[in-house]
Design an enzyme around this catalytic site. Sequence first.
Site, mmCIF file in Angstrom:
data_model
loop_
_atom_site.group_PDB
_atom_site.id
_atom_site.type_symbol
_atom_site.label_atom_id
_atom_site.label_comp_id
_atom_site.label_asym_id
_atom_site.label_seq_id
_atom_site.Cartn_x
_atom_site.Cartn_y
_atom_site.Cartn_z
ATOM 1 N N LYS A 130 1.022 -1.188 0.056
ATOM 2 C CA LYS A 130 0.030 -0.114 0.141
ATOM 3 C C LYS A 130 0.905 1.323 0.004
ATOM 4 O O LYS A 130 0.317 2.397 -0.398
ATOM 5 C CB LYS A 130 -0.967 -0.092 1.292
ATOM 6 C CG LYS A 130 -0.345 0.146 2.428
ATOM 7 C CD LYS A 130 -1.273 0.291 3.703
ATOM 8 C CE LYS A 130 -0.629 0.378 5.002
ATOM 9 N NZ LYS A 130 -1.396 0.444 6.160
ATOM 10 N N CYS A 175 11.352 -1.049 7.915
ATOM 11 C CA CYS A 175 12.753 -1.045 7.981
ATOM 12 C C CYS A 175 13.333 0.068 6.807
ATOM 13 O O CYS A 175 14.268 0.578 7.572
ATOM 14 C CB CYS A 175 13.260 -2.496 7.513
ATOM 15 S SG CYS A 175 15.138 -2.666 7.506
ATOM 16 N N LYS A 228 19.528 4.528 11.775
ATOM 17 C CA LYS A 228 21.062 4.376 12.036
ATOM 18 C C LYS A 228 21.765 5.340 11.341
ATOM 19 O O LYS A 228 22.651 5.745 11.584
ATOM 20 C CB LYS A 228 21.316 2.956 11.079
ATOM 21 C CG LYS A 228 21.286 1.749 12.103
ATOM 22 C CD LYS A 228 20.060 1.616 12.845
ATOM 23 C CE LYS A 228 19.733 0.615 13.454
ATOM 24 N NZ LYS A 228 18.324 0.523 14.280
ATOM 25 N N VAL A 251 15.125 -1.493 22.345
ATOM 26 C CA VAL A 251 15.998 -1.024 21.495
ATOM 27 C C VAL A 251 15.745 0.386 20.817
ATOM 28 O O VAL A 251 16.506 1.268 20.822
ATOM 29 C CB VAL A 251 15.730 -2.097 20.296
ATOM 30 C CG1 VAL A 251 16.470 -1.669 18.999
ATOM 31 C CG2 VAL A 251 16.235 -3.620 20.708
ATOM 32 N N GLU A 301 11.911 3.310 32.084
ATOM 33 C CA GLU A 301 11.502 1.837 31.705
ATOM 34 C C GLU A 301 11.111 1.188 32.899
ATOM 35 O O GLU A 301 11.666 1.254 34.088
ATOM 36 C CB GLU A 301 12.935 1.011 31.324
ATOM 37 C CG GLU A 301 12.797 -0.225 31.249
ATOM 38 C CD GLU A 301 11.835 -0.880 30.261
ATOM 39 O OE1 GLU A 301 11.008 -1.596 30.785
ATOM 40 O OE2 GLU A 301 11.887 -0.418 28.874
ATOM 41 N N GLY A 308 7.398 -0.400 21.917
ATOM 42 C CA GLY A 308 7.106 -1.400 21.075
ATOM 43 C C GLY A 308 6.217 -1.398 19.808
ATOM 44 O O GLY A 308 5.693 -0.197 19.616
ATOM 45 N N HIS A 354 16.016 -8.947 9.699
ATOM 46 C CA HIS A 354 16.640 -9.970 8.932
ATOM 47 C C HIS A 354 15.944 -11.217 9.575
ATOM 48 O O HIS A 354 16.193 -12.204 8.634
ATOM 49 C CB HIS A 354 17.964 -10.105 9.428
ATOM 50 C CG HIS A 354 18.365 -9.750 11.015
ATOM 51 N ND1 HIS A 354 18.208 -8.403 11.568
ATOM 52 C CD2 HIS A 354 18.898 -10.417 12.062
ATOM 53 C CE1 HIS A 354 18.695 -8.684 12.644
ATOM 54 N NE2 HIS A 354 18.938 -9.800 13.246
ATOM 55 N N HIS A 402 45.365 -8.909 13.981
ATOM 56 C CA HIS A 402 45.706 -7.731 15.140
ATOM 57 C C HIS A 402 46.331 -6.492 14.482
ATOM 58 O O HIS A 402 47.036 -6.721 13.341
ATOM 59 C CB HIS A 402 46.880 -8.486 15.920
ATOM 60 C CG HIS A 402 47.478 -7.318 16.854
ATOM 61 N ND1 HIS A 402 46.760 -7.010 18.141
ATOM 62 C CD2 HIS A 402 48.536 -6.790 17.013
ATOM 63 C CE1 HIS A 402 47.337 -6.190 18.832
ATOM 64 N NE2 HIS A 402 48.607 -5.978 17.921
#
Length: 462
Positions: free
Chosen positions: A39, A46, A55, A182, A202, A266, A315, A439
């Site tokens: 739609k 996402c 992000k 999150v 929270e 949520g 994902h 390293h």
Amino acid sequence: MANDASTVFDLVILGGGSGGYAAALRGAQLGLDVALIEKDKVGGTCLHRGCIPTKALLHAGEIADQARESEQFGVKATFEGIDVPAVHKYKDDVISGLYKGLQGLIASRKVTYIEGTGRLSSPTSVDVNGQRIQGRHILLATGSVPKSLPGLEIDGNRIISSDHALVLDRVPKSAIILGGGVIGVEFASAWKSFGSDVTVIEGLKHLVPVEDENSSKLLERAFRKRGIKFNLGTFFQKAEYTQDGVKVTLADGKEFEAEVLLVAVGRGPVSQGLGYEEAGVAMDRGYVLVDEYMRTNVPTISAVGDLVPTLQLAHVGFAEGILVAERLAGLKTVPIDYDGVPRVTYCHPEVASVGITEAKAKEIYGADKVVALKYNLAGNGKSKILKTAGEIKLVQVKDGAVVGVHMVGDRMGEQVGEAQLIYNWEALPAEVAQLIHAHPTQNEALGEAHLALAGKPLHSHD
């Protein structure tokens, strides 16, 4: 309702988000004749209102922090502030590029793309734009929207959802964020970097409460250091307008005031009024119920993504969509191990994990059968260079495989790929320890942690 009976698709997908478009692309690749109905814009939450834009904001915040703190690296720079329209342009350019690429993929795989609001009209058809689209199989993938709490109305002005926050035309001087999961901690992190005074509320005992408790405590310590305030363990009671913003009252009477209130409690499934129940699809609290192969109780209907009660991660939607497409194409499929899915919270510092928590491991295997080891990033050269703090925590079944990897620190999300292999291949600490890690990298910290767990620590104490 017009019905073109001459066209019966192998698969009709209702919803073009992560799960829906993944099923469309994989199904078409396997020779299925696929119709994809969306739609809004293919890519769903996402791409347009979730993972990608948040992000981008977090990265812009990281750049702001680096500019402020550049002198500790010997670089003289001046931070002059946040240009909000320019931040949005950067964010929107990223989205636009990915959106065009996805549209190209859909076209190249010869998926029949239909833009419009679809509704399930029978176990083998979807109605959209005055047409009845017939399919041998229907995939429901209508996703989710931000939730609120009883009596708390999101008005898009002073009381906002993550959708509103992503297009806010200013940096709020102060913000209360309701929810320390999150979404809440990511916006807290970004807004703090942009210069906002942030308080997270929270109701549970810790931030990111589904993570290992050690990760939560490390994030709380880092947030305190950054000046991000939070109140834990007391639930929301009410919110009301003040002259200049919003006042939030908690169940214990404590009050907080700020310019805006971001409700981040949520996301709930989009399933109302779409004909699911009329077609006989079993549901619970708005979620479509499925088995381990994403099949509903109706043989011709499957469901994936945020619409089903699995992990709400893009994902995961990809994997579930691919599973359905491959099953319908006749390939052998394996159910998803949701514990084996990598999870990343992209705040500063990042929280990344795969597998189960120490508490869950003790519950399953018994406290005497679980070994946990913490490796401090202070011993990792690249983390020192980046000036990030944190830990990698490994959870192992005694004399057996590593069943949990929990990481806190900048860029830990980039290390979760190897952690995923360790968990999903049921690796023993000694097997990981014998692999040579480059390293200096942060990835080396994973190797060092496994060296220590295998009883032969190098850059850490016994």
